[in-house]
Each structure stands twice: as C-alpha cells, then as structure tokens.
Design a protein around this motif. Structure first.
Motif, PDB file in Angstrom:
ATOM      1  N   TYR A  75     -34.336   5.677  21.209  1.00  0.00           N
ATOM      2  CA  TYR A  75     -33.345   4.586  21.188  1.00  0.00           C
ATOM      3  C   TYR A  75     -33.797   3.454  20.277  1.00  0.00           C
ATOM      4  O   TYR A  75     -33.036   2.953  19.444  1.00  0.00           O
ATOM      5  CB  TYR A  75     -33.112   4.073  22.608  1.00  0.00           C
ATOM      6  N   PHE A  76     -35.068   3.042  20.421  1.00  0.00           N
ATOM      7  CA  PHE A  76     -35.559   1.940  19.607  1.00  0.00           C
ATOM      8  C   PHE A  76     -35.675   2.334  18.140  1.00  0.00           C
ATOM      9  O   PHE A  76     -35.547   1.484  17.255  1.00  0.00           O
ATOM     10  CB  PHE A  76     -36.915   1.447  20.125  1.00  0.00           C
ATOM     11  N   SER A  77     -35.929   3.610  17.858  1.00  0.00           N
ATOM     12  CA  SER A  77     -36.055   4.047  16.466  1.00  0.00           C
ATOM     13  C   SER A  77     -34.728   3.956  15.724  1.00  0.00           C
ATOM     14  O   SER A  77     -34.697   3.916  14.498  1.00  0.00           O
ATOM     15  CB  SER A  77     -36.584   5.482  16.419  1.00  0.00           C
ATOM     16  N   ARG A  78     -33.607   3.916  16.445  1.00  0.00           N
ATOM     17  CA  ARG A  78     -32.299   3.817  15.803  1.00  0.00           C
ATOM     18  C   ARG A  78     -31.866   2.375  15.555  1.00  0.00           C
ATOM     19  O   ARG A  78     -30.824   2.132  14.967  1.00  0.00           O
ATOM     20  CB  ARG A  78     -31.233   4.497  16.676  1.00  0.00           C
ATOM     21  N   THR A  79     -32.641   1.432  16.005  1.00  0.00           N
ATOM     22  CA  THR A  79     -32.273   0.020  15.878  1.00  0.00           C
ATOM     23  C   THR A  79     -32.927  -0.582  14.638  1.00  0.00           C
ATOM     24  O   THR A  79     -34.136  -0.431  14.445  1.00  0.00           O
ATOM     25  CB  THR A  79     -32.733  -0.755  17.129  1.00  0.00           C
ATOM     26  N   PRO A  80     -32.172  -1.257  13.770  1.00  0.00           N
ATOM     27  CA  PRO A  80     -32.749  -1.888  12.563  1.00  0.00           C
ATOM     28  C   PRO A  80     -33.513  -3.159  12.913  1.00  0.00           C
ATOM     29  O   PRO A  80     -33.036  -4.280  12.704  1.00  0.00           O
ATOM     30  CB  PRO A  80     -31.514  -2.176  11.710  1.00  0.00           C
ATOM     31  N   TRP A  81     -34.721  -2.989  13.448  1.00  0.00           N
ATOM     32  CA  TRP A  81     -35.466  -4.137  13.949  1.00  0.00           C
ATOM     33  C   TRP A  81     -35.900  -5.077  12.835  1.00  0.00           C
ATOM     34  O   TRP A  81     -36.092  -6.274  13.070  1.00  0.00           O
ATOM     35  CB  TRP A  81     -36.694  -3.654  14.732  1.00  0.00           C
ATOM     36  N   LEU A  82     -36.094  -4.562  11.608  1.00  0.00           N
ATOM     37  CA  LEU A  82     -36.526  -5.441  10.521  1.00  0.00           C
ATOM     38  C   LEU A  82     -35.471  -6.503  10.227  1.00  0.00           C
ATOM     39  O   LEU A  82     -35.768  -7.699  10.154  1.00  0.00           O
ATOM     40  CB  LEU A  82     -36.806  -4.610   9.267  1.00  0.00           C
ATOM     41  N   ALA A  83     -34.224  -6.068  10.065  1.00  0.00           N
ATOM     42  CA  ALA A  83     -33.157  -7.035   9.789  1.00  0.00           C
ATOM     43  C   ALA A  83     -32.960  -7.993  10.958  1.00  0.00           C
ATOM     44  O   ALA A  83     -32.778  -9.201  10.772  1.00  0.00           O
ATOM     45  CB  ALA A  83     -31.854  -6.295   9.487  1.00  0.00           C
ATOM     46  N   VAL A  84     -33.030  -7.472  12.177  1.00  0.00           N
ATOM     47  CA  VAL A  84     -32.877  -8.325  13.365  1.00  0.00           C
ATOM     48  C   VAL A  84     -34.008  -9.353  13.438  1.00  0.00           C
ATOM     49  O   VAL A  84     -33.788 -10.538  13.704  1.00  0.00           O
ATOM     50  CB  VAL A  84     -32.833  -7.462  14.639  1.00  0.00           C
ATOM     51  N   GLY A  85     -35.240  -8.900  13.172  1.00  0.00           N
ATOM     52  CA  GLY A  85     -36.378  -9.809  13.250  1.00  0.00           C
ATOM     53  C   GLY A  85     -36.337 -10.904  12.201  1.00  0.00           C
ATOM     54  O   GLY A  85     -36.633 -12.065  12.488  1.00  0.00           O
ATOM     55  N   VAL A  86     -35.951 -10.553  10.959  1.00  0.00           N
ATOM     56  CA  VAL A  86     -35.886 -11.551   9.890  1.00  0.00           C
ATOM     57  C   VAL A  86     -34.821 -12.595  10.198  1.00  0.00           C
ATOM     58  O   VAL A  86     -35.039 -13.808  10.055  1.00  0.00           O
ATOM     59  CB  VAL A  86     -35.620 -10.869   8.538  1.00  0.00           C
ATOM     60  N   GLN A  87     -33.648 -12.156  10.642  1.00  0.00           N
ATOM     61  CA  GLN A  87     -32.579 -13.098  10.936  1.00  0.00           C
ATOM     62  C   GLN A  87     -32.947 -13.994  12.123  1.00  0.00           C
ATOM     63  O   GLN A  87     -32.674 -15.200  12.108  1.00  0.00           O
ATOM     64  CB  GLN A  87     -31.291 -12.337  11.238  1.00  0.00           C
ATOM     65  N   PHE A  88     -33.583 -13.424  13.134  1.00  0.00           N
ATOM     66  CA  PHE A  88     -33.994 -14.238  14.283  1.00  0.00           C
ATOM     67  C   PHE A  88     -35.046 -15.263  13.867  1.00  0.00           C
ATOM     68  O   PHE A  88     -35.008 -16.420  14.311  1.00  0.00           O
ATOM     69  CB  PHE A  88     -34.549 -13.330  15.382  1.00  0.00           C
ATOM     70  N   SER A  89     -35.981 -14.871  12.999  1.00  0.00           N
ATOM     71  CA  SER A  89     -37.022 -15.806  12.548  1.00  0.00           C
ATOM     72  C   SER A  89     -36.415 -16.952  11.752  1.00  0.00           C
ATOM     73  O   SER A  89     -36.789 -18.114  11.932  1.00  0.00           O
ATOM     74  CB  SER A  89     -38.055 -15.063  11.709  1.00  0.00           C
ATOM     75  N   LEU A  90     -35.466 -16.642  10.861  1.00  0.00           N
ATOM     76  CA  LEU A  90     -34.824 -17.696  10.078  1.00  0.00           C
ATOM     77  C   LEU A  90     -34.038 -18.651  10.974  1.00  0.00           C
ATOM     78  O   LEU A  90     -34.051 -19.870  10.780  1.00  0.00           O
ATOM     79  CB  LEU A  90     -33.904 -17.079   9.027  1.00  0.00           C
ATOM     80  N   LEU A  91     -33.340 -18.098  11.968  1.00  0.00           N
ATOM     81  CA  LEU A  91     -32.596 -18.956  12.892  1.00  0.00           C
ATOM     82  C   LEU A  91     -33.531 -19.838  13.697  1.00  0.00           C
ATOM     83  O   LEU A  91     -33.255 -21.020  13.928  1.00  0.00           O
ATOM     84  CB  LEU A  91     -31.743 -18.081  13.823  1.00  0.00           C
TER      85      LEU A  91
END
Length: 375
Positions: free
Chosen positions: A234-250
């Motif tokens: 399940y976690f391997s299907r999630t684009p964590w890189l894009a989610v992490g970058v956007q969360f860090s910028l916010l």
C-alpha cells in the motif's frame, strides 16, 4: 476566532501556487512509475535494451500477468524500478523451482565512490551514476564491481525454501535508454553477457511489465490489484516524495508567516481602575463576613421604594419617600395585581439567609418589570 486579512490571503495563495508548480516540476522531471519498462521510450525506460537483446538472438518477452501464472524452469525474470519492490509469494515460489531473478533497484550503501564512474570491462566502458555499493560478503559473486564494492552481484539460494538464484544491481538505470546512444556505452553488452551465463538454452527472458502497470488482467487480477496484499504494498503505491516536498514547503510558509507582523503593532491596553467598583466590592466583602443580611435588605428595600415611587409618579425623593400603603395602593391600581405580593417585598422578616435574599432580589426585579410594562 482567528481572522485572516487580505495580505495574509495573498501570501497563502502564493504559497499554494508555489506548491502546485513544485509538484508539477517533480512529476515532469522525476522518473515515473513506468520508468524501467521496456515499453518506455524515455531516458529512464529500457525499450532500447529490449530491442538489443532481440538483436543478440535472445528469446525475450514482456510479462503482463499476475505472477501466479509463471511456469517452467531455467527462465530469467527481469525487474527494473526506482521504487521499493516487495517479494510476492507466488514469485518466490517460481524462483525456487530453478529460475533466475534479475532485479535492478536502489539499495546498498553510499560510499566514497565518485557519482559518475566509468568502469573498464572486456566489452568496453560502463557508466554508473551512483555512489551506492554493496560490501563484498561471503556467498556473493561480484559480476560488476570497483574498489568500493559490488554494483551487480549474484546471490545463490541458501536453501530450497528461500529465493532462487538472484542477480541484483544497486543502480536501477544500468540499462536505461540514456546509455544506448551513439556511440553506445557497454552497459547493454555487459548485462547481456551476464544474462547469457544464467539463461538456459531455449528459455525466455521475461521483462516484468506487470510491475509498471502494463497488465493483461483477468477478473481475479482486477480484484487482487485494487486490494493491496500487504501494508508495504500500500505504501509503495503512494507518491511520498511529492507529498513530503509539498508538506515541507507548507510548513516553512506557516513558520515564516507566524513570525511576521501584518500591520502596525497593537499596544496593550492599560486596565482602567474603577474606584466605585472597588469600593462596592470591598464593602460587599465586609458585609458578607459580618453576616449583615438585614442591613443589606434594608438598603435594597429603600432603593426598591424609591424606584417604585419614581415609576408611579409620586415625586420620589430619596429622603422623603411615600408611605408603604400609598405605594401598595398606587401599584395595585396601575398593575391590577394583588397587593399582598408587594406587601411581602416591603416587609422585613425576622431572619433571612443568602438564598432568601437572592429570591427577594428576583421577585423585586419582576415587580419592577411588571410595573414598567403597565405604565
């Protein structure tokens, strides 16, 4: 309640716009989920390597079904991905039957090796663009290495119950299209030589396209695909890189926004002292400690008489109030209510407690409200 002015809305809108732009850039530049596929003609695909193996006389095919359908012995199964990959039980079982897995993916440890290393081989120069290496260890046979460790290595099965023969590479893009240019590097030739040594004559080299989403699905496959088999899947299907970058910028924007002052500083207001309120509070405390409820009731009744006379138009004067009988008669005439109620409010009981005093205040207020409505 938190209020946001126009300037704050403007900065918030700019932050959201930046997040969207960064997310689009990540999607455009980073390898997609189909990177490593033999259908992919992008720099990260292996379409050229697939055609190269065909030209070299290998029997190659694209695997687009669930691993449960894998059959036979002596075959080679190639998996290439820049994302984490699991070990499906059906694939493990098939490998244990005498087949070979070739898997190129990110693993190993960062070393002091240069990021771009050109390694000399009998086939020519091989370009590796990673510092990752696997330390030399007993039981592994290095197929491509340098002084810092193994880049491609063969790991034999330790028991019939474990994985079959595995050839693992620490660099996913070893045979990517970008290395098949003109003049081509030796990346394709070196990996083809490795495959020649492990594939059985007449067997097939399968490229795993099921991994990249190219699937010939049965109804059972559809159900299995929509429901992840494991939590890791399940976690391997999630684009964590894009989610992490956007969360860090916010998060950075919120930290910056909270440290800024929008508008002129607001001066703290000095509390205004009320001498009358302080005097009344102090006097009330003294009377409460002295248990002077009768005195309090007398003062309240005096004020009550004054208010009655004032509303009834009897020329009220705090020092010359009408008699109670005059007040009762005028109140009865104006409101039409029984005089007994007002008589009880104007009389002083022999004893009174706090609850009775509060009740008297409530009844006196009701009597004044009734008189106000009747006048």
């Amino acid at each position: 309640m938190i209020t946001i002015n126009r300037r704050q809305w403007f900065f918030l809108g700019c932050a959201v716009l930046v997040l969207l732009v960064v997310g689009l850039l990540i999607l455009a530049v980073a390898p997609s989920s189909r990177a490593g596929s033999s259908f992919d003609a992008s720099p990260w695909g292996t379409q050229k390597f697939y055609a190269y193996l065909q030209q070299q006389g290998f029997q190659v095919a694209r695997w687009q079904r669930d691993y449960n359908y894998l059959k036979g012995q002596g075959h080679v199964f190639i998996q290439i991905s820049g994302r984490p990959m699991s070990w499906p039980p059906s694939l493990v079982e098939w490998l244990a039957q005498g087949n070979t897995l070739v898997r190129f993916y990110w693993h190993g440890e960062p070393t002091a090796a240069p990021f771009a290393a050109r390694l000399s081989t009998p086939q020519g120069k091989v370009l590796i663009e990673t510092r990752r290496r696997v330390p030399f260890q007993q039981g592994d046979r290095s197929l491509l290495k340098d002084d810092h460790g193994s880049i491609v290595y063969l790991r034999e099965a330790t028991s019939p119950q474990t994985h079959g023969q595995r050839i693992l590479g620490v660099y996913p893009w070893l045979v990517a299209n970008v290395y098949g240019g003109d003049p081509p590097l030796a990346n394709f030739a070196v990996v083809a030589e490795i495959l020649q040594n492990v594939v059985t004559p007449g067997a097939t080299i399968y490229f795993d396209e099921w991994l990249h989403g190219y699937r010939q699905r049965t109804p059972e496959d559809v159900v299995r695909e929509t429901v992840p088999e494991t939590l890791f899947d399940y976690f391997s299907r999630t684009p964590w890189l894009a989610v992490g970058v956007q969360f860090s910028l916010l998060l950075l924007f919120l930290l910056w926004q909270q440290s800024q002052r929008f508008g002129p500083p607001l001066l703290e207001k000095e509390p205004v002292a009320s001498n009358s309120a302080a005097y009344i509070a102090a006097l009330a405390g003294v009377l409460e400690r002295a248990q002077q409820r009768h005195f309090v009731l007398e003062q309240l009744q005096h004020r009550f008489r004054y208010d009655l006379a004032n509303q009834l138009g009897l020329a009220a004067n705090p020092h010359h109030l009408p008699r109670d009988s005059e007040l009762i008669q005028a109140w009865q005439t104006t409101t039409g209510r029984s005089p007994q109620h007002l008589q009880d409010l104007l009389s002083i009981p022999h004893s009174i407690d706090d609850s009775q005093l509060l009740k008297w205040l409530e009844q006196a207020g009701s009597a004044l409200q009734a008189l106000k409505r009747a006048v």
